[in-house]
Write a protein that holds these residues in place. Sequence first.
Motif, mmCIF file in Angstrom:
data_model
loop_
_atom_site.group_PDB
_atom_site.id
_atom_site.type_symbol
_atom_site.label_atom_id
_atom_site.label_comp_id
_atom_site.label_asym_id
_atom_site.label_seq_id
_atom_site.Cartn_x
_atom_site.Cartn_y
_atom_site.Cartn_z
ATOM 1 N N PRO A 12 -22.555 6.543 -39.085
ATOM 2 C CA PRO A 12 -22.428 5.099 -38.890
ATOM 3 C C PRO A 12 -22.707 4.349 -40.189
ATOM 4 C CG PRO A 12 -24.509 5.869 -38.007
ATOM 5 C CD PRO A 12 -23.732 7.095 -38.390
ATOM 6 N N SER A 13 -21.946 3.289 -40.426
ATOM 7 C CA SER A 13 -22.202 2.478 -41.618
ATOM 8 C C SER A 13 -23.420 1.597 -41.412
ATOM 9 C CB SER A 13 -20.977 1.622 -41.948
ATOM 10 O OG SER A 13 -20.662 0.779 -40.849
ATOM 11 N N THR A 14 -23.691 1.220 -40.158
ATOM 12 C CA THR A 14 -24.847 0.376 -39.864
ATOM 13 C C THR A 14 -25.515 0.819 -38.573
ATOM 14 O OG1 THR A 14 -23.521 -1.231 -38.638
ATOM 15 C CG2 THR A 14 -23.833 -1.650 -40.995
ATOM 16 N N PHE A 15 -26.784 0.498 -38.454
ATOM 17 C CA PHE A 15 -27.492 0.570 -37.186
ATOM 18 C C PHE A 15 -27.750 -0.858 -36.714
ATOM 19 C CE2 PHE A 15 -29.059 4.867 -38.585
ATOM 20 C CZ PHE A 15 -28.495 5.571 -37.518
ATOM 21 N N ILE A 16 -28.002 -1.000 -35.432
ATOM 22 C CA ILE A 16 -28.309 -2.300 -34.846
ATOM 23 C C ILE A 16 -29.709 -2.239 -34.253
ATOM 24 C CG2 ILE A 16 -27.674 -4.015 -33.114
ATOM 25 C CD1 ILE A 16 -24.777 -2.983 -33.379
ATOM 26 N N LEU A 17 -30.617 -3.065 -34.768
ATOM 27 C CA LEU A 17 -31.998 -3.122 -34.290
ATOM 28 C C LEU A 17 -32.094 -4.165 -33.181
ATOM 29 C CD1 LEU A 17 -33.684 -3.071 -37.808
ATOM 30 C CD2 LEU A 17 -33.760 -1.219 -36.144
ATOM 31 N N LEU A 18 -32.588 -3.761 -32.028
ATOM 32 C CA LEU A 18 -32.659 -4.672 -30.883
ATOM 33 C C LEU A 18 -33.884 -5.574 -30.913
ATOM 34 C CD1 LEU A 18 -31.491 -2.534 -27.815
ATOM 35 C CD2 LEU A 18 -30.175 -4.126 -29.224
ATOM 36 N N GLY A 19 -34.876 -5.244 -31.731
ATOM 37 C CA GLY A 19 -36.127 -6.006 -31.687
ATOM 38 C C GLY A 19 -37.037 -5.415 -30.628
ATOM 39 N N ILE A 20 -37.375 -6.220 -29.622
ATOM 40 C CA ILE A 20 -38.213 -5.741 -28.523
ATOM 41 C C ILE A 20 -37.394 -5.838 -27.235
ATOM 42 C CG2 ILE A 20 -40.426 -5.950 -27.340
ATOM 43 C CD1 ILE A 20 -41.486 -7.474 -29.708
ATOM 44 N N PRO A 21 -36.763 -4.747 -26.810
ATOM 45 C CA PRO A 21 -35.945 -4.793 -25.596
ATOM 46 C C PRO A 21 -36.740 -5.274 -24.394
ATOM 47 C CG PRO A 21 -35.604 -2.730 -26.778
ATOM 48 C CD PRO A 21 -36.761 -3.415 -27.440
ATOM 49 N N GLY A 22 -36.168 -6.202 -23.670
ATOM 50 C CA GLY A 22 -36.818 -6.764 -22.500
ATOM 51 C C GLY A 22 -37.584 -8.039 -22.777
ATOM 52 N N LEU A 23 -37.853 -8.292 -24.055
ATOM 53 C CA LEU A 23 -38.586 -9.514 -24.421
ATOM 54 C C LEU A 23 -37.769 -10.376 -25.387
ATOM 55 C CD1 LEU A 23 -42.229 -8.153 -24.957
ATOM 56 C CD2 LEU A 23 -41.287 -9.253 -22.927
ATOM 57 N N GLU A 24 -36.436 -10.264 -25.310
ATOM 58 C CA GLU A 24 -35.587 -11.016 -26.229
ATOM 59 C C GLU A 24 -35.830 -12.521 -26.147
ATOM 60 O OE1 GLU A 24 -33.538 -7.102 -25.508
ATOM 61 O OE2 GLU A 24 -34.521 -8.626 -24.259
ATOM 62 N N GLU A 25 -36.070 -13.023 -24.946
ATOM 63 C CA GLU A 25 -36.281 -14.465 -24.774
ATOM 64 C C GLU A 25 -37.574 -14.934 -25.443
ATOM 65 O OE1 GLU A 25 -34.091 -16.516 -23.457
ATOM 66 O OE2 GLU A 25 -32.735 -14.823 -23.148
ATOM 67 N N ALA A 26 -38.491 -14.014 -25.640
ATOM 68 C CA ALA A 26 -39.791 -14.385 -26.231
ATOM 69 C C ALA A 26 -39.866 -14.092 -27.721
ATOM 70 C CB ALA A 26 -40.913 -13.649 -25.502
ATOM 71 N N HIS A 27 -38.739 -13.684 -28.330
ATOM 72 C CA HIS A 27 -38.762 -13.330 -29.753
ATOM 73 C C HIS A 27 -39.301 -14.464 -30.624
ATOM 74 C CE1 HIS A 27 -35.857 -9.633 -29.961
ATOM 75 N NE2 HIS A 27 -37.015 -9.370 -29.376
ATOM 76 N N GLY A 28 -38.944 -15.695 -30.295
ATOM 77 C CA GLY A 28 -39.417 -16.833 -31.087
ATOM 78 C C GLY A 28 -40.920 -16.963 -31.063
ATOM 79 N N TRP A 29 -41.513 -16.782 -29.881
ATOM 80 C CA TRP A 29 -42.966 -16.867 -29.764
ATOM 81 C C TRP A 29 -43.641 -15.663 -30.423
ATOM 82 C CZ3 TRP A 29 -45.013 -21.306 -28.296
ATOM 83 C CH2 TRP A 29 -44.242 -22.174 -27.502
ATOM 84 N N ILE A 30 -43.060 -14.487 -30.228
ATOM 85 C CA ILE A 30 -43.663 -13.280 -30.796
ATOM 86 C C ILE A 30 -43.647 -13.332 -32.316
ATOM 87 C CG2 ILE A 30 -43.416 -10.764 -30.977
ATOM 88 C CD1 ILE A 30 -42.246 -10.814 -28.137
ATOM 89 N N SER A 31 -42.635 -14.005 -32.881
ATOM 90 C CA SER A 31 -42.524 -14.052 -34.341
ATOM 91 C C SER A 31 -43.665 -14.824 -34.989
ATOM 92 C CB SER A 31 -41.193 -14.685 -34.746
ATOM 93 O OG SER A 31 -41.171 -16.071 -34.430
ATOM 94 N N SER A 32 -44.303 -15.725 -34.245
ATOM 95 C CA SER A 32 -45.335 -16.586 -34.842
ATOM 96 C C SER A 32 -46.500 -15.795 -35.437
ATOM 97 C CB SER A 32 -45.838 -17.599 -33.808
ATOM 98 O OG SER A 32 -44.799 -18.449 -33.389
ATOM 99 N N PRO A 33 -47.142 -14.881 -34.667
ATOM 100 C CA PRO A 33 -48.244 -14.129 -35.297
ATOM 101 C C PRO A 33 -47.779 -13.225 -36.425
ATOM 102 C CG PRO A 33 -47.778 -13.280 -33.094
ATOM 103 C CD PRO A 33 -47.023 -14.557 -33.235
ATOM 104 N N PHE A 34 -46.588 -12.628 -36.294
ATOM 105 C CA PHE A 34 -46.078 -11.772 -37.370
ATOM 106 C C PHE A 34 -45.780 -12.600 -38.614
ATOM 107 C CE2 PHE A 34 -44.909 -9.031 -33.687
ATOM 108 C CZ PHE A 34 -45.656 -7.925 -34.056
ATOM 109 N N CYS A 35 -45.251 -13.805 -38.413
ATOM 110 C CA CYS A 35 -44.980 -14.696 -39.537
ATOM 111 C C CYS A 35 -46.273 -15.082 -40.242
ATOM 112 C CB CYS A 35 -44.244 -15.944 -39.044
ATOM 113 S SG CYS A 35 -43.880 -17.138 -40.333
#
Length: 315
Positions: A12-35
């Motif tokens: 494959p030329s690329t892989f696709i990272l899903l992030g956190i499967p099942g918590l896609e709607e919360a990605h914005g909130w989860i990003s805050s502590p990591f940021c």
Amino acid sequence: MSDSNSTDFTNPSTFILLGIPGLEEAHGWISSPFCTMYPIATLGNFTILFIIKMEPSLHGPMYYFLCMLAVTDLVLSTSILPKMLSIFWFNSREINFSACLTQLYFILSFSAMQSGVLVAIAFDRYVAICDPLRHSTTLTNPVVANIGLAVVLHGAILILPIPFLARRWPYCSTNIIPHMYCEHIAVVKLACADISLSSYYSLSAAFFVISLDVFFIAMSYNQILRAIISLPTKDARLRTFGTCGSHVCVILSSYIPALFSFLTHRFGHNVPQHLHILMANIYLLVPPMLNLIIYGVRTQQIRDRLLQPFTHKGT
């Protein structure tokens, strides 16, 4: 972005990272502590490097090893967080196949180097406490440099076969990785081949690194504790053990989350996938953030140098 679930391909030329499967709607909130973690870890470790470089009294073996620890922390954070935040913020999920394997290699090799640096600091504390009169003659600059080189080589060479093995497998069903970064097992599980060699080698390498490093740290602290117990007064015992306090805290913050993540990954089959992924990130990202706090609070020389601009203003 195309869905590659049903596409047949070998490389494959690329892989696709899903992030956190099942918590896609919360990605914005989860990003805050990591940021928040990334600038703290980056600023903190650069601050440690700057202070040690500018303060001649800190030009000693323990602080040279501390510089190595700061560099490994910076590389680990930078290997993971920028791509992770691009997934959370911009939905940029694609990662080049070679870049994915490079990220995988950097994460594993610098994790091994980080563990090796903790062993080096334990050896420094052992010599400083158990044989203080010979500390300066035992840990000379050439010896410290050789120890640092050994730490780098043992991490770089031991992990080198892992991405090469991952590259040789055919990927013929999907290129979607259910993770926030190119975690080794998550990548090779996508191969339509027997990946036993990859699995066994990575497990053996992890066991070799962790078991040996923990063994050497335990042996060092066994001798240190025996030397401390033999001191005549309680104040002397507390003061001597206090010189190891920062290192003990860093060891605990590094190994305990990693051990918990490893055990839940191998044996926690009923643990939700998103918890596995979060733990895999915490044990890599939290220690780099904590190092400035730990060494800044517990090491008087670094604490005094950090507070020097403020104390001058107050006088």
